[in-house]
Design a protein around this motif. Structure first.
Motif, PDB file in Angstrom:
ATOM      1  N   ARG A 211       0.869  -1.171   0.000  1.00  0.00           N
ATOM      2  CA  ARG A 211       0.000   0.000   0.000  1.00  0.00           C
ATOM      3  C   ARG A 211       0.908   1.222   0.000  1.00  0.00           C
ATOM      4  NH1 ARG A 211      -2.588   3.782   3.404  1.00  0.00           N
ATOM      5  NH2 ARG A 211      -4.651   4.363   2.613  1.00  0.00           N
ATOM      6  N   GLY A 212       0.964   1.891  -1.143  1.00  0.00           N
ATOM      7  CA  GLY A 212       1.931   2.976  -1.281  1.00  0.00           C
ATOM      8  C   GLY A 212       3.335   2.401  -1.193  1.00  0.00           C
ATOM      9  N   THR A 213       4.120   2.907  -0.256  1.00  0.00           N
ATOM     10  CA  THR A 213       5.479   2.380  -0.073  1.00  0.00           C
ATOM     11  C   THR A 213       5.560   1.328   1.029  1.00  0.00           C
ATOM     12  OG1 THR A 213       6.028   4.174   1.476  1.00  0.00           O
ATOM     13  CG2 THR A 213       6.514   4.549  -0.864  1.00  0.00           C
ATOM     14  N   GLN A 214       4.441   1.020   1.677  1.00  0.00           N
ATOM     15  CA  GLN A 214       4.453   0.062   2.785  1.00  0.00           C
ATOM     16  C   GLN A 214       4.319  -1.366   2.257  1.00  0.00           C
ATOM     17  OE1 GLN A 214       1.180   0.430   5.507  1.00  0.00           O
ATOM     18  NE2 GLN A 214       2.045  -1.009   6.989  1.00  0.00           N
ATOM     19  N   VAL A 215       5.256  -2.212   2.643  1.00  0.00           N
ATOM     20  CA  VAL A 215       5.274  -3.610   2.226  1.00  0.00           C
ATOM     21  C   VAL A 215       5.178  -4.495   3.465  1.00  0.00           C
ATOM     22  CG1 VAL A 215       6.648  -5.433   1.141  1.00  0.00           C
ATOM     23  CG2 VAL A 215       6.647  -3.124   0.179  1.00  0.00           C
ATOM     24  N   CYS A 265      13.376  -3.220  -1.088  1.00  0.00           N
ATOM     25  CA  CYS A 265      12.930  -2.471   0.092  1.00  0.00           C
ATOM     26  C   CYS A 265      14.097  -1.857   0.850  1.00  0.00           C
ATOM     27  CB  CYS A 265      12.156  -3.380   1.049  1.00  0.00           C
ATOM     28  SG  CYS A 265      10.611  -4.013   0.387  1.00  0.00           S
ATOM     29  N   ASN A 266      13.796  -0.788   1.565  1.00  0.00           N
ATOM     30  CA  ASN A 266      14.704  -0.208   2.543  1.00  0.00           C
ATOM     31  C   ASN A 266      14.171  -0.516   3.935  1.00  0.00           C
ATOM     32  OD1 ASN A 266      16.446   1.118   0.661  1.00  0.00           O
ATOM     33  ND2 ASN A 266      14.857   2.679   0.378  1.00  0.00           N
ATOM     34  N   GLY A 267      15.071  -0.656   4.875  1.00  0.00           N
ATOM     35  CA  GLY A 267      14.655  -0.766   6.270  1.00  0.00           C
ATOM     36  C   GLY A 267      13.737  -1.917   6.564  1.00  0.00           C
ATOM     37  N   LEU A 293       9.174   0.385   0.448  1.00  0.00           N
ATOM     38  CA  LEU A 293       9.512   0.150  -0.948  1.00  0.00           C
ATOM     39  C   LEU A 293      10.482   1.217  -1.451  1.00  0.00           C
ATOM     40  CD1 LEU A 293       8.503  -2.015  -2.976  1.00  0.00           C
ATOM     41  CD2 LEU A 293       6.880  -0.300  -3.808  1.00  0.00           C
ATOM     42  N   ARG A 294      11.486   0.796  -2.204  1.00  0.00           N
ATOM     43  CA  ARG A 294      12.449   1.744  -2.752  1.00  0.00           C
ATOM     44  C   ARG A 294      11.865   2.537  -3.913  1.00  0.00           C
ATOM     45  NH1 ARG A 294      18.125  -1.781  -2.863  1.00  0.00           N
ATOM     46  NH2 ARG A 294      18.400  -1.835  -0.584  1.00  0.00           N
ATOM     47  N   ASP A 297       7.554   2.032  -8.677  1.00  0.00           N
ATOM     48  CA  ASP A 297       7.418   1.273  -9.919  1.00  0.00           C
ATOM     49  C   ASP A 297       7.303  -0.228  -9.652  1.00  0.00           C
ATOM     50  OD1 ASP A 297       7.575   3.574 -11.439  1.00  0.00           O
ATOM     51  OD2 ASP A 297       9.747   3.436 -11.708  1.00  0.00           O
ATOM     52  N   THR A 298       7.637  -0.652  -8.433  1.00  0.00           N
ATOM     53  CA  THR A 298       7.555  -2.072  -8.077  1.00  0.00           C
ATOM     54  C   THR A 298       6.177  -2.365  -7.508  1.00  0.00           C
ATOM     55  OG1 THR A 298       9.920  -2.057  -7.537  1.00  0.00           O
ATOM     56  CG2 THR A 298       8.618  -3.937  -6.773  1.00  0.00           C
ATOM     57  N   SER A 299       5.394  -3.148  -8.216  1.00  0.00           N
ATOM     58  CA  SER A 299       4.021  -3.432  -7.792  1.00  0.00           C
ATOM     59  C   SER A 299       3.977  -4.562  -6.775  1.00  0.00           C
ATOM     60  CB  SER A 299       3.166  -3.814  -9.002  1.00  0.00           C
ATOM     61  OG  SER A 299       3.576  -5.074  -9.512  1.00  0.00           O
ATOM     62  N   ALA A 300       2.843  -4.693  -6.124  1.00  0.00           N
ATOM     63  CA  ALA A 300       2.630  -5.814  -5.210  1.00  0.00           C
ATOM     64  C   ALA A 300       2.779  -7.138  -5.938  1.00  0.00           C
ATOM     65  CB  ALA A 300       1.247  -5.712  -4.562  1.00  0.00           C
ATOM     66  N   LEU A 301       2.288  -7.206  -7.186  1.00  0.00           N
ATOM     67  CA  LEU A 301       2.399  -8.449  -7.948  1.00  0.00           C
ATOM     68  C   LEU A 301       3.856  -8.764  -8.262  1.00  0.00           C
ATOM     69  CD1 LEU A 301       1.156 -10.831  -9.404  1.00  0.00           C
ATOM     70  CD2 LEU A 301       0.830  -9.369 -11.414  1.00  0.00           C
ATOM     71  N   GLU A 302       4.658  -7.740  -8.576  1.00  0.00           N
ATOM     72  CA  GLU A 302       6.074  -7.983  -8.837  1.00  0.00           C
ATOM     73  C   GLU A 302       6.768  -8.553  -7.606  1.00  0.00           C
ATOM     74  OE1 GLU A 302      10.022  -5.574 -10.508  1.00  0.00           O
ATOM     75  OE2 GLU A 302       8.001  -4.716 -10.723  1.00  0.00           O
ATOM     76  N   LEU A 303       6.405  -8.059  -6.432  1.00  0.00           N
ATOM     77  CA  LEU A 303       6.956  -8.607  -5.188  1.00  0.00           C
ATOM     78  C   LEU A 303       6.503 -10.044  -4.991  1.00  0.00           C
ATOM     79  CD1 LEU A 303       6.378  -5.537  -2.831  1.00  0.00           C
ATOM     80  CD2 LEU A 303       8.546  -6.257  -3.842  1.00  0.00           C
ATOM     81  N   ALA A 304       5.238 -10.315  -5.296  1.00  0.00           N
ATOM     82  CA  ALA A 304       4.715 -11.675  -5.134  1.00  0.00           C
ATOM     83  C   ALA A 304       5.450 -12.647  -6.045  1.00  0.00           C
ATOM     84  CB  ALA A 304       3.217 -11.691  -5.420  1.00  0.00           C
TER      85      ALA A 304
END
Length: 401
Positions: A211-215, A265-267, A293-294, A297-304
């Motif tokens: 959600r936004g930059t929160q992963v 990701c950072n932190g 999220l850094r 451009d990186t979507s939730a699906l890309e992370l999945a």
């Protein structure tokens, strides 16, 4: 069951939850086979209408999804959402669509009407066929353990299935009601995967959300069945928290999640020890991994896609575990231990590990359950664990082993 018909739209999981009574359960009540239903701790979604299907071609999945969402936006669709399922085998076709319309409500757990029991349907006579037989599954576990002691690999997840057949047509809405009302704080889904086929289930495990930059990722590994006796239930939970075997299995999965998310990701925050979560049937070791999220451009699906499959559903090393699974399991996993979820054009979304599920077609249900096999595993215990995991779905259809 009568519920209010008012439905909120585009609710964020971070927004204060003040839902109208029945806002979420009205979507549950409205589900019909062919719809896309997905309930998470953040929202409830009901997609309807053929819309646009994500094609299966040589492009990476994320590119195909992005293109399909862009087409929907260009055609004037307001806030399109992709919903559906991704199989365990990343080379197989996904069942992802952008429905013509998506109704959204707050989470089921925030709706007081979710506490009402599901209507009892007429009794169904089920014919149950295990694939493989429990003894054959146990032998597969023993063979895998022997190979681990020889140093070939360190973990594999082995699954078995139950094939349930009825003379009556399947009542998918009734099954979904029971699954959702039994564990309303989990991830409940009913998603079309082909003509006349539906993937239905209630998973406890979030693969990743953005959600936004929160992963956030919430790997689960290491589990034990619940007990109806309170004292015994507490004892089992405490034992799981101290189990060397289960803690090691869990640590392997958490490390894999950390390594996969770190480039994006950072932190990243990774707790040193797991906690417990419970479903109606199981205790699980759980770790919530969070990060920033850094790049948007990186979507939730890309992370999945980067995370899937974790050692919690496949094993380690991944390619060796895949080969052992193919050699041992006498069935195609299909969408089991794949991923289900949703994503939007901004890149936000929630993707969930596809466990505690069944594939439904005509008068047949195929249930799936797996267990993480490590060198300390015992065939009888792992067979019993899969039997306990089947209980989630068996209770939803009124069947028993």
């Amino acid at each position: 069951m009568s519920t209010a018909s008012q439905v909120a739209t585009h609710v964020s999981p971070a927004d204060p939850a003040h839902p109208s009574v029945g806002a979420a359960t009205s979507l549950l009540d409205a589900y019909a086979p062919g719809d896309h239903f997905l309930a998470t701790p953040g929202r409830t979604l009901l997609g309807r209408g053929s819309g646009r299907h994500v094609p299966h071609d040589e492009r990476p999945l994320t590119q195909r999804v992005d293109a399909t969402l862009a087409e929907a936006l260009a055609a004037g669709q307001d806030a399109p959402v992709v919903i559906g399922a991704i199989p365990f085998d990343h080379t197989a076709a996904a069942a992802l669509s952008v429905p013509a319309s998506v109704r959204t409500a707050p989470p089921l757990a925030s709706d007081p009407l979710i506490a009402l029991p599901a209507d009892l349907s007429a009794g169904v006579e089920w014919r149950i066929r295990p694939v493989p037989e429990p003894e054959v599954y146990g032998a597969g576990v023993a063979a895998a353990v022997a190979r681990m002691w020889r140093g070939e690999f360190s973990k594999v997840v082995l699954a078995r299935t139950l094939e349930l057949t009825s003379d009556a047509p399947l009542d998918l809405p009734a099954m979904l009601q029971r699954l959702a009302r039994r564990d309303p704080s989990g991830y409940t889904f009913a998603l079309p995967t082909g003509p006349g086929r539906t993937l239905i289930g209630a998973s406890p495990e979030l693969l990743v959300s953005r959600r936004g930059t929160q992963v956030v990722a919430n790997p689960l590994a290491g589990s034990t069945p619940r007990s109806a006796d309170l004292a015994e239930d507490v004892r089992r939970a405490a034992t799981l928290l101290e189990s060397v075997k289960d803690l090691h299995e869990h640590a392997v999965v958490v490390d894999a999640v950390h390594q996969a998310l770190a480039p994006h990701c950072n932190g990243l925050t990774v707790p040193a020890r797991p906690t417990l979560i419970r479903t109606a049937t199981m205790w699980h070791l759980s770790t919530t991994v969070t990060g920033t999220l850094r790049s948007l451009d990186t979507s939730a699906l890309e992370l999945a896609v980067a995370l899937h499959p974790t050692p919690a559903v496949c094993g380690t090393p991944t390619q060796t575990a895949r080969q052992v699974i193919a050699e041992t399991e006498p069935f195609d996993r299909g969408f089991f231990t794949g991923v289900v979820g949703w994503g939007n054009a901004e890149g936000d979304g929630e993707w969930v590990v596809t466990i505690r599920c069944a594939e439904a077609e005509e008068r047949t249900l195929r249930l799936y359950a797996g267990a993480g096999i490590v060198s300390a595993s015992e065939p009888e215990a792992e067979t019993a664990e899969t039997a306990a995991k089947f209980r989630t779905f068996l209770s939803a259809v009124g069947a028993e082993l």
